[in-house]
Write an enzyme that holds these catalytic residues in place. Structure first.
Site, short mmCIF file in Angstrom:
data_model
loop_
_atom_site.label_atom_id
_atom_site.label_comp_id
_atom_site.label_asym_id
_atom_site.label_seq_id
_atom_site.Cartn_x
_atom_site.Cartn_y
_atom_site.Cartn_z
N THR A 65 6.10 -9.02 -2.75
CA THR A 65 7.35 -8.32 -3.02
C THR A 65 8.33 -8.32 -1.85
O THR A 65 9.43 -7.77 -1.96
CB THR A 65 7.07 -6.86 -3.42
OG1 THR A 65 6.35 -6.22 -2.37
CG2 THR A 65 6.28 -6.79 -4.72
N LYS A 66 7.95 -8.92 -0.73
CA LYS A 66 8.85 -8.94 0.43
C LYS A 66 10.05 -9.85 0.18
O LYS A 66 10.06 -10.65 -0.75
CB LYS A 66 8.10 -9.42 1.68
CG LYS A 66 6.89 -8.58 2.04
CD LYS A 66 7.23 -7.14 2.35
CE LYS A 66 6.00 -6.38 2.83
NZ LYS A 66 6.27 -4.94 3.03
#
Length: 381
Positions: free
Chosen positions: A197-198
């Site tokens: 999710t970065k």
């Protein structure tokens, strides 16, 4: 209840956005027959370092290992202290303890970043309750939380005055800038998580460090693989923390769009800013001379829990980053020293912060729906 759910984040959408290129990269690795520390990792390290304007990149297994190995490369170990914040993902503090060092936690400012004044107090040896810090401070770990750069000018000046190296935690700030310079190149080292999710995320775990110091880079390459300088001969007590070829190949594809994806996050943030302008929510504050990359768009409100429930009823998912400061979590409660004056801002924020939907594939219609829901709900809370 709407039939359409807007997720807070969507790593599958990130894959589908570049599916053909990612699938091609995976096939290339599978057919190569080389799966650990090969050409893909080497190429990703060089490309990521170049993106950030750094000389060296060192791929590792995850973001926590990036912090641990970075600290070890700086000589941190048992009997040392490391200054960081409590308003962060627990990985920041856990990594310090994994080196055997003592985390010393200080408060944050209104931009959710390390408070320089309290940093200076701690480096002068002062702690909460009038206690004195007896251990030497061997490193400072500021966290660019939510994609917003910390006050790097003041922090770097203070660190230089006391002769303490800085390891930047850039796990939520890939590509953010301070005074026109990408974060991660101010300290001796910077650590990045590449969690899915970065802003730059793998399809599994991954981490990377960058540095302009050739000696530190060489030490990190040894430490990530058992301390080997030649195969099977350990010159240091190292780790097994290697970024694999599949993830590196995927990350190379995604790196090509990181700038565009960050720009989309910034555009979503601007739309939120405009749409929420008149509401009784505190929007994210921008530090002067910075360009944040909005890993999260975090509003603060005393009605946080009621707001979250109301948005969920309308199919809009949110998250809390983070519901409890590290020093108030069961594993750490009462055993880590604090900066003078305690951590009032950190503790206040924990009850107020709410992360709105934020990812590059979030469309304009969905953003408008989030704004409309907030404008409908907030006045009645």
């Amino acid at each position: 209840m709407t039939n359409t759910v807007i997720p807070q984040t969507d790593p599958k959408a990130a894959y589908l956005d570049q599916r053909a290129a990612i699938d091609q990269a995976i096939t290339r690795v599978l057919e190569s027959g080389w799966y650990i520390l090969g050409r893909e990792v080497s190429a990703f390290e060089q490309e990521f370092a170049a993106f950030n304007g750094a000389a060296h990149g060192i791929g590792v297994a995850n973001g926590t290992d990036a912090l641990v190995l970075g600290l070890r490369a700086l000589g941190v170990g048992p009997g040392d202290a490391v200054v960081t914040v409590s308003h962060t993902a627990v990985a920041t503090v856990a990594a310090i303890e994994l080196t055997g060092a003592l985390p010393v936690l200080i408060d944050v400012d209104e931009c959710h970043g390390m408070a320089p004044d309290q940093l200076e107090e701690v480096l002068n040896g002062r702690l909460a309750g009038g206690d004195r810090l007896s251990l030497p401070v061997k490193a400072i770990v500021p966290v660019h939380l939510y994609g917003h750069p910390v006050a790097l000018d003041r922090i770097m000046d203070i660190a230089a005055h006391f002769g303490v190296p800085v390891l930047e935690d850039c796990s939520q700030a890939h590509g953010a800038t301070f005074d026109g310079r990408i974060v991660g190149t101010f300290g001796a080292l910077a650590a990045f998580s590449l969690y899915p999710t970065k802003n730059l995320g793998a399809l599994g775990d991954g981490g990377v460090l960058i540095t302009n110091n050739s000696a530190l880079a060489e030490r990190l390459r040894h430490l990530r693989e058992y301390g080997w300088k030649e195969r099977y001969i350990s010159h240091d007590a190292g780790h097994n923390s290697r970024l694999d070829e599949l993830q590196a190949a995927i990350l190379r594809v995604k790196l090509e769009k990181l700038g565009a994806h960050n720009a989309r996050r910034q555009a979503i943030a601007e739309a939120y800013d405009r749409g929420l302008d008149s509401l009784s929510l505190e929007r994210p504050r921008r530090r002067p001379n910075t360009v944040p990359v909005f890993h999260q768009y975090v509003v603060t409100t005393p009605s946080r829990d009621a707001l979250r429930t109301a948005l969920q009823a309308r199919g809009i998912m949110t998250n809390i980053h983070y519901p409890a400061p590290v020093h108030l979590q069961p594993a750490y409660l009462g055993r880590l020293p604090h900066g003078p004056g305690g951590l009032p801002q950190t503790e206040r924020m924990a009850g107020l912060v709410l992360s709105l939907p934020m990812y590059p594939q979030l469309g304009d219609e969905a953003v408008a729906s989030v704004v409309a829901a907030l404008r409908d709900v907030v006045p009645s809370l």
